[in-house]
Scaffold this active site. Structure first.
Site, PDB file in Angstrom:
ATOM      1  N   MET A 267     -27.509  14.291  40.486  1.00 40.42           N
ATOM      2  CA  MET A 267     -27.419  12.866  40.156  1.00 40.42           C
ATOM      3  C   MET A 267     -25.986  12.388  40.307  1.00 40.42           C
ATOM      4  O   MET A 267     -25.044  13.016  39.822  1.00 40.42           O
ATOM      5  CB  MET A 267     -27.933  12.673  38.717  1.00 40.42           C
ATOM      6  CG  MET A 267     -27.864  11.252  38.228  1.00 40.42           C
ATOM      7  SD  MET A 267     -28.916  10.135  39.206  1.00 40.42           S
ATOM      8  CE  MET A 267     -27.951   8.638  39.127  1.00 40.42           C
ATOM      9  N   HIS A 301     -24.171  14.656  49.653  1.00 38.41           N
ATOM     10  CA  HIS A 301     -25.021  13.495  49.343  1.00 38.41           C
ATOM     11  C   HIS A 301     -24.533  12.768  48.085  1.00 38.41           C
ATOM     12  O   HIS A 301     -24.326  11.552  48.117  1.00 38.41           O
ATOM     13  CB  HIS A 301     -26.466  13.980  49.163  1.00 38.41           C
ATOM     14  CG  HIS A 301     -27.440  12.888  48.872  1.00 38.41           C
ATOM     15  ND1 HIS A 301     -28.193  12.280  49.847  1.00 38.41           N
ATOM     16  CD2 HIS A 301     -27.783  12.282  47.703  1.00 38.41           C
ATOM     17  CE1 HIS A 301     -28.950  11.348  49.296  1.00 38.41           C
ATOM     18  NE2 HIS A 301     -28.727  11.337  47.986  1.00 38.41           N
ATOM     19  N   GLU A 302     -24.337  13.503  47.013  1.00 42.53           N
ATOM     20  CA  GLU A 302     -23.930  12.846  45.761  1.00 42.53           C
ATOM     21  C   GLU A 302     -22.532  12.246  45.909  1.00 42.53           C
ATOM     22  O   GLU A 302     -22.248  11.169  45.386  1.00 42.53           O
ATOM     23  CB  GLU A 302     -23.972  13.818  44.570  1.00 42.53           C
ATOM     24  CG  GLU A 302     -25.302  14.535  44.357  1.00 42.53           C
ATOM     25  CD  GLU A 302     -26.528  13.648  44.403  1.00 42.53           C
ATOM     26  OE1 GLU A 302     -26.431  12.470  44.031  1.00 42.53           O
ATOM     27  OE2 GLU A 302     -27.596  14.131  44.838  1.00 42.53           O
TER      28      GLU A 302
HETATM   29  N1  B3K Z   1     -30.326   9.368  42.729  1.00 43.05           N
HETATM   30  C1  B3K Z   1     -30.811  10.646  42.277  1.00 43.05           C
HETATM   31  C2  B3K Z   1     -32.290  10.694  42.085  1.00 43.05           C
HETATM   32  C3  B3K Z   1     -32.758  10.168  40.797  1.00 43.05           C
HETATM   33  C4  B3K Z   1     -34.240  10.428  40.629  1.00 43.05           C
HETATM   34  C5  B3K Z   1     -34.784   9.764  39.422  1.00 43.05           C
HETATM   35  N2  B3K Z   1     -36.178  10.071  39.219  1.00 43.05           N
HETATM   36  C6  B3K Z   1     -30.379  11.753  43.177  1.00 43.05           C
HETATM   37  C7  B3K Z   1     -30.032  11.373  44.547  1.00 43.05           C
HETATM   38  O1  B3K Z   1     -30.827  10.903  45.322  1.00 43.05           O
HETATM   39  O2  B3K Z   1     -28.885  11.515  44.887  1.00 43.05           O
HETATM   40 ZN    ZN Z   2     -29.401  10.057  46.597  1.00 41.92          ZN
END
Ligand code: B3K
Ligand code: ZN
Length: 885
Positions: A267, A301-302
């Protein structure tokens, strides 16, 4: 259509209303006690619409509320349907202070504030913040966060939140505090808090403008030695974003915390990413080459979300692909630049075909930008993420890297610090490239995988070659429009040696190119090429230039030429897939007719050719030698008896294994002799060789049980790293030879203290076709290391089981029942996890009547639960076609 109508709370994109209140800032105090956390949230709220009622989202137990310092009574507010309504708020700026109590140790949803091990962690996307306090929990309400955390010093020596550390110190009774301030306004879904006894690995990065960024990775102390690769990946990602897009990290600190109980991969909380341990921890003894690659992708990605997601966020959750599709595209480009771009691309195509095309054909089909949802967590899908990334890639295909970069930079500068929409992104791309993207916008609104049928004809009188291309968008469960799409088809013509033939599209000009992008806009179009004197072969959709199903009736000879000589890795691999697919279909027909299975001599000669000559890239060679997965065939062969399809595919693998046994043995022995010892944890240069070796071992074990014994004899010598160890275990995993269990048990004992390696053990058990596998998997539920509350464990065992065709689709319904049972249990405490597992039933419309009936029976058992979560209910109802009103 089923006649049951059920009341529900569906959200529609068309009903979007801007927020009636904005928030200047929020002060959050977390008072962490033994069993509970008391949260005091003080927001400075600015009304945007006169006399609007102040309604905040929340589920937590309210202790007290004060408005401008005055305590409210029950006459001043009420709570209904998880919303707090404050009556009579002033029309001028006011301060609202809300105190809530939360119980992280009782929270098994892994959303909001929850306990894992001895620590506390948050997960707020999409709507977890409302489980902590009452707030405008929607992505278009951005504010500045000031966070103070107080806790017992011994139990929680590390206290983290977003942004920069402002203050810390001791309190009485062995407690301490820290204060964090995030200088960037953000929506509530990006809020994060961590409290625990964690070890810190440190590094730093100097940005392109010379600023020093501290990098802190937090893990359990015993895992600290496994963070080096992830830290290196982060620094690579930071450098890459500067070089490719000129984007520099904007805080002085970047923190990553690894937690073993986590619903997804990671996340992107501002400055404080929280990661599933699976995507942080790695060394050569515990992680495979694929694990290392995945870590690099997810870390990238993050990190990339910091701009595409955090600095510019989504206006509403219907726009989720705005940040996810774009960020997946960015991580794909990053990893493509790191190693073997062509092979990575094929990996992306495989995922898209087996999961996203399947989703498009399923009852849960939806466009990249959905029009409605019941539970937003159900929309973190391959369509939003991976088809979304393909749509972003289309801009780059149309405008080139420079044009794409210009569009991205315009979008980021225009919407910095704001919440935007997919249309905003598209308009920035259009403006930066002076393009009209009206038709292109259908990629966001229309569900379904476009089908493109191509035929070609050579006119020997005029020496012209004409391509006729037709397209259509199939009907899907989403029932969206089906207008013709803008589809770029990257294209070459090859001669019979595989060389590119010059393309001249203008009869009056001599100018020619070797490659072009054909822009499909209509239902049917013709493209004429001049000066073509000899028969040619079209090389279509090179690099998989659009997420479509493309059909061209190639002869076997033409497929051979493309597969052996085309210089595009995707089209070469695709030619091999067509040959495998045709062979599986031929087997299937024979099985249905009860006749002898056909010969596949042409296919064998190609496999031998590849074995002898390679492809110039070992990882590509390994991919070319693997038979197409069943899931990629379900749709085109529907309605299908999954067991018959499995047998047809297995028979083909058997056939190849038997006929090429000597070739595989020779290639394998040569490779074993040549394979250099691994000196670093992950070496992309030799990863292809290891992949190839593992493919050989699998074929050898399929051909002859003696190979299992051979592997068992050499196991210790060959198990120099996890890629090779797991490769051996996968190769022997379908054998009924007792040695399989001996090696598997030894593996589990040896890694008894390594949760991530045990996940691999559970996945091996659940993917096996060996006799008695259902029983083994059932028994594994009671293994001391297995936990139904840990998503990694559930995905490893039950998730892998749903992909094991003969087990999941067993004709007595035992597989469906096993999974159904797990869903029913898990739904009581972790709806997101249960709902994800439920999606494995979405193949229902593609299977034969018998299997449909068995699936329906199981789904009805799930649907009967009056307390079924919103998450699982939405999926079950879609699959059962129960209309929700
Ligand atoms: N944005 C988060 C995913 C959140 C999922 C919530 N159910 C991870 C990502 O795509 O980077
Ligand atoms: Zn994402």
């Amino acid at each position: 259509m089923n006649s049951i109508f059920i009341m529900s709370d569906i959200q529609y994109r068309k009903n979007y209303c801007p927020p009636a209140f904005s928030v200047e800032k929020i002060d959050l105090l977390f008072d962490i006690r033994e069993e509970k956390v008391v949260v005091t949230a003080t927001s400075v709220i600015v009304p945007q619409t006169p006399n609007a009622t102040c309604v905040l989202d929340g589920t937590a137990h309210v202790v007290g509320i004060a408005l401008n310092g005055d305590l409210l009574t029950y006459d001043d507010f009420f709570i209904e349907n998880n919303q707090l309504h404050i009556k009579n708020t002033p029309n001028q700026t006011f301060t609202l202070c809300i105190q809530t109590e939360v119980f992280p140790h009782k929270n098994k949803t892994l959303s909001g504030l929850y306990a894992s091990g001895s620590g506390l962690f948050t997960q707020c996307e999409a709507e977890g913040f409302r489980n902590i306090t009452y707030f405008f929990d929607r992505p278009d309400v951005l504010t500045r966060y000031f966070v103070r955390i107080e806790a017992d010093q011994k139990t929680y020596p590390v206290l983290l939140s977003n942004g920069n550390l402002k203050d810390s110190g001791s309190l009485k009774d062995g407690r301490h505090f820290v204060e964090w301030e995030d200088p960037f306004a953000k929506p509530s879904y990006l809020f994060a808090l961590v409290a625990g006894d964690l070890a810190r690995s440190e590094d730093s990065f100097i940005t392109m403008s010379g600023r020093k960024v501290a990098i802190h990775f937090y893990t359990n102390a015993e895992d600290q030695h496994k963070t080096a690769f992830a830290i290196e990946s982060l620094k690579n990602a930071m450098r890459w974003d500067e070089e490719r897009f000129g984007l520099e990290y904007d805080l002085d600190l970047y923190m990553v915390v690894a937690v073993s109980d986590f619903n997804m991969g990671a996340m992107e909380n501002k400055g404080l990413n929280i990661f599933n341990t699976k995507y942080v921890l790695a060394d050569e003894h515990s992680a495979t080459d694929t694990d290392f690659e995945n870590i690099e992708n997810v870390i990238g990605h993050e990190y990339f979300h910091n701009y595409t997601g955090n600095r510019v966020t989504c206006r509403d959750w219907f726009q989720l692909s705005l940040k996810e599709g774009l960020t997946v595209f960015r991580d794909q480009e990053f990893s493509g630049d790191r190693a073997s771009r062509a092979v990575r691309r094929i990996g992306q195509v495989k995922l898209l075909r087996s999961a996203q095309f399947a989703e498009d054909a399923s009852p849960t089909a939806h466009p990249v930008r959905p029009d409605s949802y019941e539970e937003i967590n159900n929309f973190y899908t391959v369509t939003v993420y991976d088809k979304g990334a393909e749509v972003v890639r289309l801009y780059q295909t149309m405008f080139g890297e420079a044009g794409f970069k210009a569009g991205l930079r315009l979008y980021l500068s225009r919407f910095d610090g704001q919440a935007a929409t997919c249309d905003d992104f598209m308009n920035a791309m259009a403006e930066a490239n002076h393009a009209d993207l009206t038709q292109f916008s259908r990629w966001y609104s229309q569900a379904g995988t476009p089908v493109v049928n191509v035929s070609g004809s050579l006119n020997t009188l005029t020496n012209t070659y004409t391509l006729t291309i037709q397209q259509f968008v199939p009907e899907t469960a989403a029932k969206t429009m089906r207008m013709p799409m803008l589809i770029p088809i990257k294209f070459r013509l090859l001669d019979h040696h595989g060389n590119s033939v010059p393309l001249r599209q203008d009869a009056k000009s001599d100018e020619s190119v070797l490659e072009t992008v054909l822009m499909l806009t209509k239902n049917e179009q013709h493209f004429v090429f001049y000066d073509i004197h000899t028969p040619v072969i079209p090389s279509l959709l090179r690099g998989f230039s659009a997420p479509v199903r493309l059909n061209f009736a190639y002869s076997d000879k033409e497929l051979n030429i493309i597969m052996r000589h085309d210089d595009d890795a995707f089209t070469r691999w695709e030619a091999a897939q067509t040959l495998y697919r045709q062979a599986i279909v031929a087997n299937l027909e024979a099985l249905k007719a009860g006749s002898v299975l056909p010969n596949h001599a042409a296919l064998l000669s190609n496999i031998r050719y590849i074995l002898q000559n390679g492809t110039g890239d070992d990882a590509l060679t390994a991919l070319m030698l693997q038979v197409t997965e069943e899931t990629a065939l379900f749709n085109e062969l529907a309605p299908i008896d999954p067991l018959l399809l499995f047998t047809a595919r297995e028979s083909l693998i058997d056939y190849i294994a038997q006929h090429c046994q000597r070739d595989f043995q020779a290639a394998c022995e040569k490779l074993l002799a040549d394979l250099p010892p691994q000196t670093q944890p992950y070496q992309p240069e030799t990863a292809g060789l290891r992949a190839l070796l593992n493919v050989y071992l699998s074929y050898l074990c399929q051909a002859d049980d003696r190979a299992v014994e051979w592997i068992a004899r050499h196991y210790k010598d060959w198990a120099s790293d996890m890629t090779r160890e797991l490769g051996m275990l996968r190769a022997i995993n379908h054998s009924n030879n007792m040695l399989r269990l001996v090696l598997l048990n030894r593996f589990a004992d040896c890694y008894a203290n390594d949760a991530l390696v045990l996940d691999k053990y559970f996945a091996l058990l659940a993917s096996s076709h060996a006799e008695g596998s259902l029983k083994t998997v059932q028994t594994a539920l009671t293994h001391p290391a297995f936990s139904m509350e840990n998503p990694n464990k559930v995905y490893s065992l039950i998730g892998a089981f749903t992909r094991n065709t003969p087990l999941f689709h067993a004709s007595n319904g035992s597989g469906y029942h096993f999974v159904g049972d797990a869903i029913r249990k898990i739904d009581r405490y972790n709806p997101q996890l249960a709902s994800r597992l439920t999606k494995s039933f979405s193949q229902l419309p593609l299977v034969d009547k018998n299997h449909q009936q068995l699936m329906r029976y199981e789904l009805n058992l799930i649907a009967q639960n009056p307390h079924l979560s919103k998450d699982t209910k939405e999926i079950v109802h879609k699959i059962l076609d129960i209309e929700t009103a």
